[in-house]
Motif scaffolding. Structure first.
Motif, PDB file in Angstrom:
ATOM      1  N   THR A   1       0.948  -1.434   0.102  1.00 50.32           N
ATOM      2  CA  THR A   1      -0.096  -0.065  -0.232  1.00 50.32           C
ATOM      3  C   THR A   1       0.864   1.262  -0.002  1.00 50.32           C
ATOM      4  O   THR A   1       2.190   1.159   0.402  1.00 50.32           O
ATOM      5  CB  THR A   1      -0.954  -0.011   1.344  1.00 50.32           C
ATOM      6  OG1 THR A   1       0.001   0.335   2.295  1.00 50.32           O
ATOM      7  CG2 THR A   1      -1.654  -1.150   1.231  1.00 50.32           C
TER       8      THR A   1
ATOM      9  N   ILE B   1       4.866  -0.299  -5.296  1.00 43.48           N
ATOM     10  CA  ILE B   1       3.576  -0.297  -5.938  1.00 43.48           C
ATOM     11  C   ILE B   1       3.220   0.472  -7.122  1.00 43.48           C
ATOM     12  O   ILE B   1       2.141   0.258  -7.690  1.00 43.48           O
ATOM     13  CB  ILE B   1       2.397  -0.558  -5.100  1.00 43.48           C
ATOM     14  CG1 ILE B   1       2.206   0.618  -4.411  1.00 43.48           C
ATOM     15  CG2 ILE B   1       2.677  -1.653  -3.931  1.00 43.48           C
ATOM     16  CD1 ILE B   1       0.909   0.928  -3.443  1.00 43.48           C
TER      17      ILE B   1
ATOM     18  N   ARG C   1       3.650   4.073  -6.642  1.00 44.96           N
ATOM     19  CA  ARG C   1       3.283   5.213  -6.150  1.00 44.96           C
ATOM     20  C   ARG C   1       3.720   6.308  -7.077  1.00 44.96           C
ATOM     21  O   ARG C   1       3.076   7.273  -7.421  1.00 44.96           O
ATOM     22  CB  ARG C   1       3.715   5.372  -4.804  1.00 44.96           C
ATOM     23  CG  ARG C   1       3.328   6.641  -4.124  1.00 44.96           C
ATOM     24  CD  ARG C   1       3.875   6.871  -2.911  1.00 44.96           C
ATOM     25  NE  ARG C   1       5.352   7.069  -2.629  1.00 44.96           N
ATOM     26  CZ  ARG C   1       5.594   8.327  -2.837  1.00 44.96           C
ATOM     27  NH1 ARG C   1       4.958   9.352  -2.889  1.00 44.96           N
ATOM     28  NH2 ARG C   1       7.260   8.588  -2.807  1.00 44.96           N
TER      29      ARG C   1
ATOM     30  N   LYS D   1       2.775   6.307 -10.921  1.00 48.72           N
ATOM     31  CA  LYS D   1       1.339   6.630 -11.187  1.00 48.72           C
ATOM     32  C   LYS D   1       0.942   8.154 -11.258  1.00 48.72           C
ATOM     33  O   LYS D   1       0.168   8.831 -12.124  1.00 48.72           O
ATOM     34  CB  LYS D   1       0.411   6.054 -10.019  1.00 48.72           C
ATOM     35  CG  LYS D   1      -1.167   6.313 -10.305  1.00 48.72           C
ATOM     36  CD  LYS D   1      -1.944   5.678  -8.889  1.00 48.72           C
ATOM     37  CE  LYS D   1      -3.290   5.764  -9.240  1.00 48.72           C
ATOM     38  NZ  LYS D   1      -4.011   4.588  -9.724  1.00 48.72           N
TER      39      LYS D   1
ATOM     40  N   GLN E   1       1.227  -5.994  -7.284  1.00 52.34           N
ATOM     41  CA  GLN E   1       0.031  -5.171  -6.964  1.00 52.34           C
ATOM     42  C   GLN E   1      -0.107  -3.814  -7.695  1.00 52.34           C
ATOM     43  O   GLN E   1      -0.829  -3.181  -8.024  1.00 52.34           O
ATOM     44  CB  GLN E   1       0.307  -4.639  -5.561  1.00 52.34           C
ATOM     45  CG  GLN E   1      -0.513  -3.680  -4.786  1.00 52.34           C
ATOM     46  CD  GLN E   1      -2.009  -4.145  -4.662  1.00 52.34           C
ATOM     47  OE1 GLN E   1      -2.430  -5.400  -4.655  1.00 52.34           O
ATOM     48  NE2 GLN E   1      -3.015  -3.301  -4.607  1.00 52.34           N
TER      49      GLN E   1
ATOM     50  N   TYR F   1      -2.829  -1.161  -9.130  1.00 56.34           N
ATOM     51  CA  TYR F   1      -2.856   0.282  -8.606  1.00 56.34           C
ATOM     52  C   TYR F   1      -2.510   1.130  -9.563  1.00 56.34           C
ATOM     53  O   TYR F   1      -3.172   2.170  -9.528  1.00 56.34           O
ATOM     54  CB  TYR F   1      -1.837   0.158  -7.548  1.00 56.34           C
ATOM     55  CG  TYR F   1      -1.299   1.706  -7.020  1.00 56.34           C
ATOM     56  CD1 TYR F   1      -2.114   2.058  -6.010  1.00 56.34           C
ATOM     57  CD2 TYR F   1      -0.238   2.454  -7.317  1.00 56.34           C
ATOM     58  CE1 TYR F   1      -1.958   3.438  -5.613  1.00 56.34           C
ATOM     59  CE2 TYR F   1      -0.128   3.687  -6.880  1.00 56.34           C
ATOM     60  CZ  TYR F   1      -0.860   4.113  -5.968  1.00 56.34           C
ATOM     61  OH  TYR F   1      -0.665   5.530  -5.593  1.00 56.34           O
TER      62      TYR F   1
END
Length: 224
Positions: A27, A73, A75, A78, A100, A104
């Motif tokens: 996460t 993941i 971050r 993105k 993930q 994501y």
């Protein structure tokens, strides 16, 4: 003999880090060690930094392809890299994070070129592929020697006019070990000396502002 001892220590250093990250939830909060709340401030600072260096004109860097090192993941991919670059590659030591990332990143994941699962000490980026190689919160997982060698490989992986960006915690003085995630935090002078050893020069540098007082200073360095 000394060499085999340090190689043993090195294996320990990398092995412990892999074990640590294996237990971290995939996460944003996990990626930021519980400081998920700083993600927006971080990304806005990075965007402002990068916008000064990319685009059209003399000395600017292209926007074809970027590499996210220690991507987790995705971050940064993105919110920072995919909006600015046509293609982004991710490299991370933890397969679960990369798995993930596909979820994501959502629809935009179709513009991801490659997901590489490896430690940066072993990663050889493709020569001449990248306009920007973004290395954030991961240099502390490399030994000095491996960091220099990785930066040398990065230099060879840049397109004409390309840049390597390091964004990371900076210690007040010397090298501060973190036994929890098996990493180190170096002071700015040491980071600069390793950059110079790799044959790169700093073309732009900023301190990230507005982070919580209790965490390390974070500096961003653009290298050519």
């Amino acid at each position: 003999d000394y060499k085999s001892v340090t190689m043993g220590e090195e294996a320990h250093f990398y092995g412990n880090a892999e074990v640590y990250w294996r237990d971290v939830p995939p996460t944003v909060d996990g990626m930021l060690g519980g400081y998920g709340s700083i993600s927006n401030i971080d990304l806005n600072g990075s965007k402002a930094f990068l916008k000064k260096l990319i685009g059209e004109g003399e000395g600017k860097t292209g926007t074809m392809c970027a590499l996210d090192c220690g991507a987790g993941i995705g971050r940064i991919t993105k919110r920072l890299l995919l909006p600015l670059f046509q293609t982004v590659d991710l490299v991370d030591v933890t397969q679960e994070f990369l798995d993930q990332a596909r979820t994501y990143l959502g629809e935009e994941s179709k513009r991801v070129g490659h997901y590489f699962c490896t430690g940066l000490q072993d990663f050889v980026p493709e020569p001449g592929r990248y306009d920007v190689i973004w290395i954030q919160w991961v240099i502390g997982h490399l030994t000095d020697e491996h960091l220099v060698k990785f930066l040398e490989r990065c230099q060879g992986a840049l397109r004409p006019g390309g840049i390597v960006v390091i964004k990371d915690n900076v210690a007040y003085e010397g090298v501060v070990p973190d036994d929890v995630d098996s990493s180190v935090c170096r002071d700015l002078q040491i980071v600069r000396s390793l950059v110079a050893k790799a044959g790169l020069r700093i073309v732009h540098q900023e301190q990230q502002m507005d982070f919580p007082k209790e965490i390390y200073q974070v500096h961003t360095l653009a290298l050519r």
